[in-house]
Design a protein around this motif. Structure first.
Motif, PDB file in Angstrom:
ATOM      1  N   VAL A  30       0.845  -1.201   0.000  1.00 45.79           N
ATOM      2  CA  VAL A  30       0.000   0.000   0.000  1.00 45.79           C
ATOM      3  C   VAL A  30       0.876   1.245   0.000  1.00 45.79           C
ATOM      4  O   VAL A  30       0.627   2.213  -0.732  1.00 45.79           O
ATOM      5  CB  VAL A  30      -0.953  -0.006   1.206  1.00 45.79           C
ATOM      6  CG1 VAL A  30      -1.638   1.360   1.356  1.00 45.79           C
ATOM      7  CG2 VAL A  30      -2.003  -1.099   1.055  1.00 45.79           C
ATOM      8  N   GLU A  31       1.912   1.242   0.846  1.00 49.60           N
ATOM      9  CA  GLU A  31       2.777   2.413   0.925  1.00 49.60           C
ATOM     10  C   GLU A  31       3.595   2.601  -0.348  1.00 49.60           C
ATOM     11  O   GLU A  31       3.919   3.725  -0.722  1.00 49.60           O
ATOM     12  CB  GLU A  31       3.674   2.326   2.156  1.00 49.60           C
ATOM     13  CG  GLU A  31       2.911   2.340   3.472  1.00 49.60           C
ATOM     14  CD  GLU A  31       1.812   3.388   3.532  1.00 49.60           C
ATOM     15  OE1 GLU A  31       2.014   4.512   3.011  1.00 49.60           O
ATOM     16  OE2 GLU A  31       0.731   3.097   4.089  1.00 49.60           O
ATOM     17  N   LEU A  32       3.931   1.494  -1.018  1.00 50.42           N
ATOM     18  CA  LEU A  32       4.615   1.607  -2.303  1.00 50.42           C
ATOM     19  C   LEU A  32       3.713   2.290  -3.314  1.00 50.42           C
ATOM     20  O   LEU A  32       4.146   3.180  -4.062  1.00 50.42           O
ATOM     21  CB  LEU A  32       5.025   0.219  -2.804  1.00 50.42           C
ATOM     22  CG  LEU A  32       5.651   0.175  -4.205  1.00 50.42           C
ATOM     23  CD1 LEU A  32       6.926   1.009  -4.262  1.00 50.42           C
ATOM     24  CD2 LEU A  32       5.925  -1.271  -4.620  1.00 50.42           C
ATOM     25  N   GLU A  33       2.438   1.902  -3.337  1.00 58.13           N
ATOM     26  CA  GLU A  33       1.491   2.525  -4.251  1.00 58.13           C
ATOM     27  C   GLU A  33       1.289   4.000  -3.905  1.00 58.13           C
ATOM     28  O   GLU A  33       1.217   4.852  -4.794  1.00 58.13           O
ATOM     29  CB  GLU A  33       0.153   1.788  -4.204  1.00 58.13           C
ATOM     30  CG  GLU A  33      -0.888   2.306  -5.190  1.00 58.13           C
ATOM     31  CD  GLU A  33      -0.472   2.124  -6.639  1.00 58.13           C
ATOM     32  OE1 GLU A  33      -0.980   2.866  -7.488  1.00 58.13           O
ATOM     33  OE2 GLU A  33       0.357   1.241  -6.914  1.00 58.13           O
ATOM     34  N   ARG A  34       1.227   4.304  -2.616  1.00 61.94           N
ATOM     35  CA  ARG A  34       1.052   5.698  -2.183  1.00 61.94           C
ATOM     36  C   ARG A  34       2.271   6.535  -2.614  1.00 61.94           C
ATOM     37  O   ARG A  34       2.136   7.673  -3.065  1.00 61.94           O
ATOM     38  CB  ARG A  34       0.892   5.744  -0.651  1.00 61.94           C
ATOM     39  CG  ARG A  34       0.184   7.013  -0.157  1.00 61.94           C
ATOM     40  CD  ARG A  34       0.187   7.112   1.355  1.00 61.94           C
ATOM     41  NE  ARG A  34      -0.270   5.926   2.038  1.00 61.94           N
ATOM     42  CZ  ARG A  34      -1.536   5.663   2.353  1.00 61.94           C
ATOM     43  NH1 ARG A  34      -2.474   6.513   1.996  1.00 61.94           N
ATOM     44  NH2 ARG A  34      -1.857   4.564   3.007  1.00 61.94           N
ATOM     45  N   LEU A  35       3.449   5.960  -2.455  1.00 63.48           N
ATOM     46  CA  LEU A  35       4.672   6.644  -2.859  1.00 63.48           C
ATOM     47  C   LEU A  35       4.687   6.883  -4.360  1.00 63.48           C
ATOM     48  O   LEU A  35       5.033   7.979  -4.835  1.00 63.48           O
ATOM     49  CB  LEU A  35       5.888   5.812  -2.435  1.00 63.48           C
ATOM     50  CG  LEU A  35       7.261   6.275  -2.935  1.00 63.48           C
ATOM     51  CD1 LEU A  35       7.553   7.700  -2.491  1.00 63.48           C
ATOM     52  CD2 LEU A  35       8.347   5.316  -2.450  1.00 63.48           C
ATOM     53  N   LYS A  36       4.310   5.881  -5.143  1.00 59.82           N
ATOM     54  CA  LYS A  36       4.311   6.021  -6.601  1.00 59.82           C
ATOM     55  C   LYS A  36       3.336   7.114  -7.052  1.00 59.82           C
ATOM     56  O   LYS A  36       3.630   7.874  -7.987  1.00 59.82           O
ATOM     57  CB  LYS A  36       3.965   4.687  -7.261  1.00 59.82           C
ATOM     58  CG  LYS A  36       5.087   3.648  -7.195  1.00 59.82           C
ATOM     59  CD  LYS A  36       4.663   2.352  -7.884  1.00 59.82           C
ATOM     60  CE  LYS A  36       5.804   1.341  -7.928  1.00 59.82           C
ATOM     61  NZ  LYS A  36       5.394   0.069  -8.577  1.00 59.82           N
ATOM     62  N   LEU A  37       2.177   7.183  -6.405  1.00 62.75           N
ATOM     63  CA  LEU A  37       1.214   8.232  -6.734  1.00 62.75           C
ATOM     64  C   LEU A  37       1.793   9.611  -6.449  1.00 62.75           C
ATOM     65  O   LEU A  37       1.645  10.544  -7.249  1.00 62.75           O
ATOM     66  CB  LEU A  37      -0.081   8.036  -5.941  1.00 62.75           C
ATOM     67  CG  LEU A  37      -0.982   6.881  -6.368  1.00 62.75           C
ATOM     68  CD1 LEU A  37      -2.131   6.708  -5.376  1.00 62.75           C
ATOM     69  CD2 LEU A  37      -1.539   7.113  -7.772  1.00 62.75           C
ATOM     70  N   ALA A  38       2.454   9.745  -5.297  1.00 59.26           N
ATOM     71  CA  ALA A  38       3.053  11.032  -4.935  1.00 59.26           C
ATOM     72  C   ALA A  38       4.165  11.418  -5.904  1.00 59.26           C
ATOM     73  O   ALA A  38       4.274  12.590  -6.313  1.00 59.26           O
ATOM     74  CB  ALA A  38       3.592  10.964  -3.505  1.00 59.26           C
ATOM     75  N   LEU A  39       4.984  10.454  -6.277  1.00 59.46           N
ATOM     76  CA  LEU A  39       6.067  10.743  -7.208  1.00 59.46           C
ATOM     77  C   LEU A  39       5.516  11.191  -8.558  1.00 59.46           C
ATOM     78  O   LEU A  39       5.976  12.178  -9.139  1.00 59.46           O
ATOM     79  CB  LEU A  39       6.948   9.507  -7.390  1.00 59.46           C
ATOM     80  CG  LEU A  39       7.806   9.084  -6.196  1.00 59.46           C
ATOM     81  CD1 LEU A  39       8.508   7.760  -6.493  1.00 59.46           C
ATOM     82  CD2 LEU A  39       8.830  10.154  -5.841  1.00 59.46           C
ATOM     83  N   LYS A  40       4.507  10.481  -9.057  1.00 61.14           N
ATOM     84  CA  LYS A  40       3.965  10.764 -10.394  1.00 61.14           C
ATOM     85  C   LYS A  40       3.221  12.091 -10.449  1.00 61.14           C
ATOM     86  O   LYS A  40       3.416  12.882 -11.381  1.00 61.14           O
ATOM     87  CB  LYS A  40       3.029   9.631 -10.826  1.00 61.14           C
ATOM     88  CG  LYS A  40       2.413   9.831 -12.211  1.00 61.14           C
ATOM     89  CD  LYS A  40       1.585   8.631 -12.622  1.00 61.14           C
ATOM     90  CE  LYS A  40       0.290   8.537 -11.824  1.00 61.14           C
ATOM     91  NZ  LYS A  40      -0.694   9.586 -12.263  1.00 61.14           N
ATOM     92  N   ASP A  41       2.382  12.357  -9.464  1.00 59.66           N
ATOM     93  CA  ASP A  41       1.504  13.521  -9.514  1.00 59.66           C
ATOM     94  C   ASP A  41       2.096  14.768  -8.860  1.00 59.66           C
ATOM     95  O   ASP A  41       1.772  15.890  -9.282  1.00 59.66           O
ATOM     96  CB  ASP A  41       0.170  13.219  -8.819  1.00 59.66           C
ATOM     97  CG  ASP A  41      -0.688  12.241  -9.589  1.00 59.66           C
ATOM     98  OD1 ASP A  41      -0.384  11.990 -10.777  1.00 59.66           O
ATOM     99  OD2 ASP A  41      -1.666  11.721  -9.013  1.00 59.66           O
ATOM    100  N   ASN A  42       2.917  14.594  -7.857  1.00 57.41           N
ATOM    101  CA  ASN A  42       3.278  15.726  -7.007  1.00 57.41           C
ATOM    102  C   ASN A  42       4.762  16.081  -6.957  1.00 57.41           C
ATOM    103  O   ASN A  42       5.106  17.213  -6.640  1.00 57.41           O
ATOM    104  CB  ASN A  42       2.798  15.455  -5.576  1.00 57.41           C
ATOM    105  CG  ASN A  42       1.371  14.969  -5.519  1.00 57.41           C
ATOM    106  OD1 ASN A  42       1.100  13.857  -5.080  1.00 57.41           O
ATOM    107  ND2 ASN A  42       0.443  15.780  -6.004  1.00 57.41           N
ATOM    108  N   ILE A  43       5.628  15.143  -7.224  1.00 53.67           N
ATOM    109  CA  ILE A  43       7.066  15.392  -7.069  1.00 53.67           C
ATOM    110  C   ILE A  43       7.780  15.534  -8.408  1.00 53.67           C
ATOM    111  O   ILE A  43       8.479  16.521  -8.656  1.00 53.67           O
ATOM    112  CB  ILE A  43       7.714  14.281  -6.218  1.00 53.67           C
ATOM    113  CG1 ILE A  43       7.128  14.326  -4.799  1.00 53.67           C
ATOM    114  CG2 ILE A  43       9.238  14.434  -6.175  1.00 53.67           C
ATOM    115  CD1 ILE A  43       7.626  13.213  -3.880  1.00 53.67           C
ATOM    116  N   VAL A  44       7.591  14.573  -9.296  1.00 55.65           N
ATOM    117  CA  VAL A  44       8.281  14.605 -10.591  1.00 55.65           C
ATOM    118  C   VAL A  44       7.352  15.237 -11.629  1.00 55.65           C
ATOM    119  O   VAL A  44       6.648  14.547 -12.356  1.00 55.65           O
ATOM    120  CB  VAL A  44       8.719  13.195 -11.020  1.00 55.65           C
ATOM    121  CG1 VAL A  44       9.517  13.257 -12.320  1.00 55.65           C
ATOM    122  CG2 VAL A  44       9.563  12.538  -9.928  1.00 55.65           C
ATOM    123  N   THR A  45       7.350  16.560 -11.674  1.00 56.73           N
ATOM    124  CA  THR A  45       6.497  17.304 -12.600  1.00 56.73           C
ATOM    125  C   THR A  45       7.346  17.853 -13.753  1.00 56.73           C
ATOM    126  O   THR A  45       8.573  17.793 -13.731  1.00 56.73           O
ATOM    127  CB  THR A  45       5.815  18.472 -11.881  1.00 56.73           C
ATOM    128  OG1 THR A  45       6.828  19.431 -11.512  1.00 56.73           O
ATOM    129  CG2 THR A  45       5.086  17.993 -10.629  1.00 56.73           C
TER     130      THR A  45
END
Length: 342
Positions: free
Chosen positions: A275-290
């Motif tokens: 779950v935390e891996l998925e949460r991290l991937k969402l944050a990276l895709k949408d919020n960090i790596v823009t």
């Protein structure tokens, strides 16, 4: 014989001055840093945990004590109080605090969430197919929830009459359950938190509808590493070292999110690693790596965009003054751009 004695003494004295002098080595200075996260140890907090657990802070001469947080706005209050020297909190809360507390201002030194994860989340059976349809509906959220407080910015961007929305206050733990149980029609929150919490409650992902603020032209920045001004002035190299260590860990997590999830699980064995891996991937895709980050590098801000963010926050919170970008953010501690490029 007397002459020989003189030469002996002179030779001994010369030997003293010619021999290498061994000075005691000075122990490197260790700086203690109390740091508070924005929330519990979860996937999006992985870079901080990696930097801590892999010894990157120690390599910079820092003894870091890292505590969980209880909301990104609460982090700002705790750092401002002096309980912590640095923290991870929302830029909008920092702007508000600085305006209301002259002389106690904090400064953001590294922008982590280039796009904020602010969102309104609902379920398809509620019949809310666009933001305008939120009028006349109940939205649940804690009173201090950042996307709730910044809902006027979202409403302005999407044409919502904010006066026609009914807010229902609740604790974070009750937010998603209240939506599933039909007590509210929608909720506000961080997308990667709300979405995965609903999935954990056995909600079919196809039933979930999310209106992400950034998808509707809302220009805001998200969470940043912040520091007290007095700590920056007395320990500038410690701040720079903290940023170097974090930047190194963040790049590793971006390159290999699985490593980040492993360290989160190691830090808190009670979490679900996947779950935390998925949460991290969402944050990276949408919020960090823009796209902005790909242009300007990690940690930086676009000055014109920051000015617009400040203006939006001032209007949403009805603040009496509009601070300049330099009062909110400094790039003086960022590593060279080539070290922040992804």
């Amino acid at each position: 014989m007397a002459t020989a004695g003189v030469f002996l003494v002179v030779g001994l004295v010369a030997g003293i001055f010619l021999s290498p002098v061994v000075m005691p080595t000075q122990a490197p200075r260790i700086v203690s840093v109390k740091f508070v996260l924005d929330w519990a140890v979860q996937g999006p907090q992985a870079p901080f945990i990696v930097a801590l657990e892999k010894g990157y802070f120690v390599e910079e001469g820092l003894a870091v004590i890292m505590d969980r947080g209880y909301g990104s706005a609460d982090t700002i209050t705790k750092v401002a109080s002096g309980a912590y020297q640095m923290g991870y909190g929302s830029i909008d809360a920092l702007i508000e605090f600085n305006v209301k507390n002259p002389g106690q201002e904090l400064v953001a030194v590294y922008m982590v969430l280039n796009n904020p994860p602010y969102s309104v989340i609902t379920l398809k059976d509620k019949g809310i197919t666009n933001p305008k349809a939120l009028e006349g509906k109940k939205i649940g959220a804690p009173e201090g929830d950042a996307p709730r407080r910044l809902f006027p910015v979202f409403a302005k961007a999407t044409g919502i009459d904010a006066s026609k929305v009914q807010w229902v206050s609740m604790s974070p733990a009750l937010r998603e359950p209240s939506l599933v149980q039909g007590e509210v029609d929608a909720i506000t929150g961080f997308y990667y938190t709300g979405y995965l919490n609903l999935v954990a409650l056995k909600v079919d992902p196809d039933r979930i509808t999310a209106f992400k603020y950034t998808d509707f032209g809302v220009e805001l920045y998200g969470n940043a590493i912040v520091a007290r001004k007095d700590f920056i002035q007395s320990n500038p190299e410690a701040v720079a070292g903290f940023i170097r260590a974090f930047n190194k860990a963040l790049k590793e997590v971006i390159a290999n999110p699985d490593v980040g999830a492993d360290f989160v699980k190691r830090k808190d064995p009670t979490v679900d690693r996947n779950v935390e891996l998925e949460r991290l991937k969402l944050a990276l895709k949408d919020n960090i790596v823009t796209e902005e980050v790909r242009r300007n590098g990690l940690g930086a801000v676009d000055r014109a965009r920051l000015e617009r963010t400040i203006k939006s926050v001032v209007e949403a919170f009805n603040l009496p003054r509009t601070p300049s970008p330099d009062e909110v953010f400094t790039d003086r501690f960022l590593p060279p751009k080539e070290q922040r490029t992804i």
